[in-house]
Design a protein around this motif. Structure first.
Motif, PDB file in Angstrom:
ATOM      1  N   GLU A   7       0.847  -1.195   0.000  1.00 13.87           N
ATOM      2  CA  GLU A   7       0.000   0.000   0.000  1.00 13.87           C
ATOM      3  C   GLU A   7       0.880   1.241   0.000  1.00 13.87           C
ATOM      4  O   GLU A   7       1.797   1.344   0.822  1.00 13.87           O
ATOM      5  CB  GLU A   7      -0.914   0.008   1.218  1.00 13.87           C
ATOM      6  N   PRO A   8       0.636   2.193  -0.911  1.00 12.26           N
ATOM      7  CA  PRO A   8       1.479   3.403  -0.948  1.00 12.26           C
ATOM      8  C   PRO A   8       1.315   4.210   0.335  1.00 12.26           C
ATOM      9  O   PRO A   8       0.246   4.214   0.967  1.00 12.26           O
ATOM     10  CB  PRO A   8       0.942   4.161  -2.164  1.00 12.26           C
ATOM     11  N   GLY A   9       2.372   4.917   0.699  1.00 11.04           N
ATOM     12  CA  GLY A   9       2.347   5.733   1.902  1.00 11.04           C
ATOM     13  C   GLY A   9       2.459   7.208   1.582  1.00 11.04           C
ATOM     14  O   GLY A   9       2.258   7.634   0.430  1.00 11.04           O
ATOM     15  N   MET A  10       2.783   8.005   2.597  1.00  9.15           N
ATOM     16  CA  MET A  10       2.867   9.450   2.424  1.00  9.15           C
ATOM     17  C   MET A  10       3.938   9.985   3.371  1.00  9.15           C
ATOM     18  O   MET A  10       4.018   9.570   4.534  1.00  9.15           O
ATOM     19  CB  MET A  10       1.508  10.105   2.739  1.00  9.15           C
ATOM     20  N   ASP A  11       4.775  10.904   2.851  1.00 11.03           N
ATOM     21  CA  ASP A  11       5.804  11.481   3.719  1.00 11.03           C
ATOM     22  C   ASP A  11       5.229  12.667   4.493  1.00 11.03           C
ATOM     23  O   ASP A  11       4.046  13.011   4.365  1.00 11.03           O
ATOM     24  CB  ASP A  11       7.036  11.854   2.904  1.00 11.03           C
ATOM     25  N   VAL A  12       6.048  13.331   5.306  1.00  9.94           N
ATOM     26  CA  VAL A  12       5.576  14.419   6.182  1.00  9.94           C
ATOM     27  C   VAL A  12       5.107  15.637   5.381  1.00  9.94           C
ATOM     28  O   VAL A  12       4.401  16.496   5.897  1.00  9.94           O
ATOM     29  CB  VAL A  12       6.674  14.837   7.177  1.00  9.94           C
ATOM     30  N   SER A  13       5.520  15.701   4.112  1.00 15.77           N
ATOM     31  CA  SER A  13       5.102  16.831   3.261  1.00 15.77           C
ATOM     32  C   SER A  13       3.831  16.522   2.478  1.00 15.77           C
ATOM     33  O   SER A  13       3.388  17.320   1.648  1.00 15.77           O
ATOM     34  CB  SER A  13       6.224  17.195   2.277  1.00 15.77           C
ATOM     35  N   GLY A  14       3.267  15.345   2.690  1.00 14.70           N
ATOM     36  CA  GLY A  14       2.061  14.973   1.979  1.00 14.70           C
ATOM     37  C   GLY A  14       2.315  14.368   0.622  1.00 14.70           C
ATOM     38  O   GLY A  14       1.365  14.124  -0.134  1.00 14.70           O
ATOM     39  N   MET A  15       3.574  14.138   0.305  1.00 12.39           N
ATOM     40  CA  MET A  15       3.908  13.534  -0.989  1.00 12.39           C
ATOM     41  C   MET A  15       3.754  12.015  -0.889  1.00 12.39           C
ATOM     42  O   MET A  15       4.131  11.407   0.125  1.00 12.39           O
ATOM     43  CB  MET A  15       5.342  13.893  -1.399  1.00 12.39           C
ATOM     44  N   PRO A  16       3.200  11.404  -1.928  1.00 10.86           N
ATOM     45  CA  PRO A  16       3.005   9.944  -1.887  1.00 10.86           C
ATOM     46  C   PRO A  16       4.328   9.183  -1.971  1.00 10.86           C
ATOM     47  O   PRO A  16       5.282   9.622  -2.617  1.00 10.86           O
ATOM     48  CB  PRO A  16       2.132   9.667  -3.120  1.00 10.86           C
ATOM     49  N   ILE A  17       4.373   8.083  -1.263  1.00  8.37           N
ATOM     50  CA  ILE A  17       5.519   7.167  -1.332  1.00  8.37           C
ATOM     51  C   ILE A  17       5.019   5.866  -1.930  1.00  8.37           C
ATOM     52  O   ILE A  17       4.190   5.176  -1.327  1.00  8.37           O
ATOM     53  CB  ILE A  17       6.120   6.904   0.069  1.00  8.37           C
ATOM     54  N   PRO A  18       5.474   5.542  -3.142  1.00 10.96           N
ATOM     55  CA  PRO A  18       4.973   4.321  -3.789  1.00 10.96           C
ATOM     56  C   PRO A  18       5.407   3.075  -3.018  1.00 10.96           C
ATOM     57  O   PRO A  18       6.492   3.027  -2.417  1.00 10.96           O
ATOM     58  CB  PRO A  18       5.597   4.372  -5.189  1.00 10.96           C
ATOM     59  N   ALA A  19       4.564   2.092  -3.029  1.00 12.40           N
ATOM     60  CA  ALA A  19       4.865   0.832  -2.339  1.00 12.40           C
ATOM     61  C   ALA A  19       5.828  -0.007  -3.178  1.00 12.40           C
ATOM     62  O   ALA A  19       5.774   0.009  -4.412  1.00 12.40           O
ATOM     63  CB  ALA A  19       3.574   0.064  -2.092  1.00 12.40           C
ATOM     64  N   LEU A  20       6.700  -0.715  -2.483  1.00  9.28           N
ATOM     65  CA  LEU A  20       7.606  -1.645  -3.158  1.00  9.28           C
ATOM     66  C   LEU A  20       6.924  -2.990  -3.313  1.00  9.28           C
ATOM     67  O   LEU A  20       6.145  -3.417  -2.448  1.00  9.28           O
ATOM     68  CB  LEU A  20       8.895  -1.817  -2.353  1.00  9.28           C
ATOM     69  N   SER A  21       7.174  -3.631  -4.409  1.00  8.55           N
ATOM     70  CA  SER A  21       6.594  -4.957  -4.633  1.00  8.55           C
ATOM     71  C   SER A  21       7.261  -5.977  -3.715  1.00  8.55           C
ATOM     72  O   SER A  21       8.487  -5.960  -3.533  1.00  8.55           O
ATOM     73  CB  SER A  21       6.782  -5.381  -6.097  1.00  8.55           C
ATOM     74  N   GLY A  22       6.468  -6.852  -3.145  1.00 12.06           N
ATOM     75  CA  GLY A  22       7.018  -7.897  -2.289  1.00 12.06           C
ATOM     76  C   GLY A  22       7.770  -8.937  -3.102  1.00 12.06           C
ATOM     77  O   GLY A  22       7.422  -9.224  -4.247  1.00 12.06           O
ATOM     78  N   LYS A  23       8.824  -9.468  -2.515  1.00 12.73           N
ATOM     79  CA  LYS A  23       9.609 -10.488  -3.207  1.00 12.73           C
ATOM     80  C   LYS A  23       9.105 -11.875  -2.791  1.00 12.73           C
ATOM     81  O   LYS A  23       8.885 -12.130  -1.607  1.00 12.73           O
ATOM     82  CB  LYS A  23      11.085 -10.348  -2.853  1.00 12.73           C
ATOM     83  N   PRO A  24       8.930 -12.733  -3.749  1.00  5.91           N
ATOM     84  CA  PRO A  24       8.436 -14.078  -3.398  1.00  5.91           C
ATOM     85  C   PRO A  24       9.493 -14.864  -2.616  1.00  5.91           C
ATOM     86  O   PRO A  24      10.700 -14.757  -2.872  1.00  5.91           O
ATOM     87  CB  PRO A  24       8.165 -14.723  -4.763  1.00  5.91           C
ATOM     88  N   ALA A  25       9.019 -15.641  -1.635  1.00  2.00           N
ATOM     89  CA  ALA A  25       9.918 -16.524  -0.902  1.00  2.00           C
ATOM     90  C   ALA A  25      10.380 -17.649  -1.823  1.00  2.00           C
ATOM     91  O   ALA A  25       9.633 -18.104  -2.689  1.00  2.00           O
ATOM     92  CB  ALA A  25       9.207 -17.104   0.320  1.00  2.00           C
ATOM     93  N   VAL A  26      11.614 -18.060  -1.637  1.00  2.00           N
ATOM     94  CA  VAL A  26      12.182 -19.113  -2.478  1.00  2.00           C
ATOM     95  C   VAL A  26      12.384 -20.358  -1.625  1.00  2.00           C
ATOM     96  O   VAL A  26      13.111 -20.326  -0.628  1.00  2.00           O
ATOM     97  CB  VAL A  26      13.522 -18.675  -3.099  1.00  2.00           C
ATOM     98  N   LEU A  27      11.739 -21.428  -1.989  1.00  2.00           N
ATOM     99  CA  LEU A  27      11.917 -22.703  -1.300  1.00  2.00           C
ATOM    100  C   LEU A  27      12.963 -23.522  -2.041  1.00  2.00           C
ATOM    101  O   LEU A  27      12.933 -23.606  -3.270  1.00  2.00           O
ATOM    102  CB  LEU A  27      10.606 -23.487  -1.266  1.00  2.00           C
ATOM    103  N   SER A  28      13.874 -24.104  -1.291  1.00  2.00           N
ATOM    104  CA  SER A  28      14.916 -24.936  -1.895  1.00  2.00           C
ATOM    105  C   SER A  28      14.927 -26.288  -1.197  1.00  2.00           C
ATOM    106  O   SER A  28      15.108 -26.355   0.023  1.00  2.00           O
ATOM    107  CB  SER A  28      16.291 -24.262  -1.755  1.00  2.00           C
ATOM    108  N   GLY A  29      14.701 -27.321  -1.962  1.00  2.00           N
ATOM    109  CA  GLY A  29      14.713 -28.657  -1.395  1.00  2.00           C
ATOM    110  C   GLY A  29      16.126 -29.141  -1.149  1.00  2.00           C
ATOM    111  O   GLY A  29      17.049 -28.853  -1.917  1.00  2.00           O
ATOM    112  N   GLY A  30      16.317 -29.868  -0.052  1.00  2.00           N
ATOM    113  CA  GLY A  30      17.613 -30.443   0.278  1.00  2.00           C
ATOM    114  C   GLY A  30      17.504 -31.946   0.397  1.00  2.00           C
ATOM    115  O   GLY A  30      16.781 -32.592  -0.367  1.00  2.00           O
TER     116      GLY A  30
END
Length: 333
Positions: A7-30
């Motif tokens: 979800e995008p946020g907002m700084d103290v000046s009221g300017m929008p802060i774009p949200a970063l995309s989440g990184k998928p978890a990587v499962l590795s079999g052992g």
């Protein structure tokens, strides 16, 4: 769990802060695990899960709910073994992982690829042998032989031969060492070494005894392979000298030649492995024997130099300084 949109946020000046995309978890079999559809990690064997170097593994585990007797019907286990009872005499237990025994070990043989822990102690009757690539911990070690790639820890060692590529620690409980032979690469610490009865106790520091045993094992394997290779070559020579060789003999000759090649390769591989083993510890400056009390006769060897302690010494610290054995900082040899 798949990532969700931020979800995008907002700084103290009221300017929008774009949200970063989440990184998928990587499962590795052992070991004994596999990834299904990128989201599920499935085990293909019973055991317990552990995480190591970015991979999830399942280590196979065997539980013996009582004594490990011959009736159990199995003596070689690929993974960890837990025995809730005792391991009686004449039993041979081989484990690719660690071994935990809640009871006693009597005149048995245990070989482990990991640690060995014996809650009740080892009553060896000069027949018990424990060989572990990791540490060995037991309440007491009596009349047995111990080879450990790591630490050996016990409350009492009596008439045992104990060899560690690391150190030997006998500080809990009474912390007494009486008789036998102890050899460690770095340190041996105990509360009391020897007894008023002047039973000989031998201490060696500065070698890698577990590696030395591995070297000797390779020697035996190499001798067996060399004898096998000699026999194969003799059979090949006999067939090659046969004038009217049959088709069956030609097939036998081809098989023998293949065996000769594979046996020679195994021999050469073992020779390289043996050459890579160095059972001498080069840095002797950290070799130390430390005890609250040492009784005669205690024989201490460090770096090939040997000194017999012929009188009760309290406390006692033995080291090698400038190639001279010192006791509590004073040169004695």
């Amino acid at each position: 769990v798949a990532p969700k949109p931020g979800e995008p946020g907002m700084d103290v000046s009221g300017m929008p802060i774009p949200a970063l995309s989440g990184k998928p978890a990587v499962l590795s079999g052992g070991q004994h695990t596999m990834v299904v559809q990128g989201t599920d990690l499935i085990a293909d064997a019973d055991g317990h899960v552990f995480y190591k170097k970015g991979l999830y593994h399942v280590r196979p585990h065997t539980l013996v709910e009582g004594d490990l007797t011959e009736d159990f019907g199995q003596s070689h286990f690929p993974g960890d073994v837990t025995v809730l009872g005792d391991i009686p005499a004449h039993i041979v237990l081989q484990s690719g992982g660690s071994v935990i025994v809640h009871g006693l070990v009597e005149g048995a043989v245990i070989e482990a690829g990991g640690d060995v822990v014996v809650a009740g102690g080892v009553l060896g009757d000069d027949r018990a042998m424990i060989r572990a690539k990791g540490a060995v911990r037991a309440k007491y070690l009596e009349n047995c032989v111990i080879y450990a790639g790591g630490l050996v820890e016990s409350e009492g060692i009596i008439g045992a031969h104990v060899y560690s590529n690391d150190r030997i620690n006998v500080l809990h409980g009474r912390g007494t060492v009486i008789g036998g032979k102890l050899s460690a690469t770095h340190r041996i610490d105990a509360n009391i070494i020897g007894s008023m009865a002047e039973r000989l106790t031998e201490i060696t520091l500065g070698e890698r005894p577990y590696t030395k045993v591995e070297y000797q094992d390779l020697d035996e394997q190499l001798e067996t392979l060399q004898n096998e290779l000699t026999q194969i070559i003799r059979q090949i020579d006999q067939l090659e000298q046969t004038e009217d060789i049959s088709g069956e003999e030609l097939m036998q000759l081809a098989k023998l030649r293949m065996r000769r090649t594979s046996t020679a390769l195994r021999r050469d591989s073992l020779r390289k492995l043996q050459a890579s083993l160095d059972w001498q510890h080069k840095d002797l400056s950290d070799c130390t024997l430390s005890a609250q009390t040492v009784y005669p006769v205690t024989r201490v060897t460090i770096g090939g130099r040997t000194y017999n302690i012929k009188k009760q010494t309290t406390p006692c610290t033995v080291r090698l300084d400038d190639w001279a054995i010192t006791i509590n900082g004073e040169g004695v040899l």
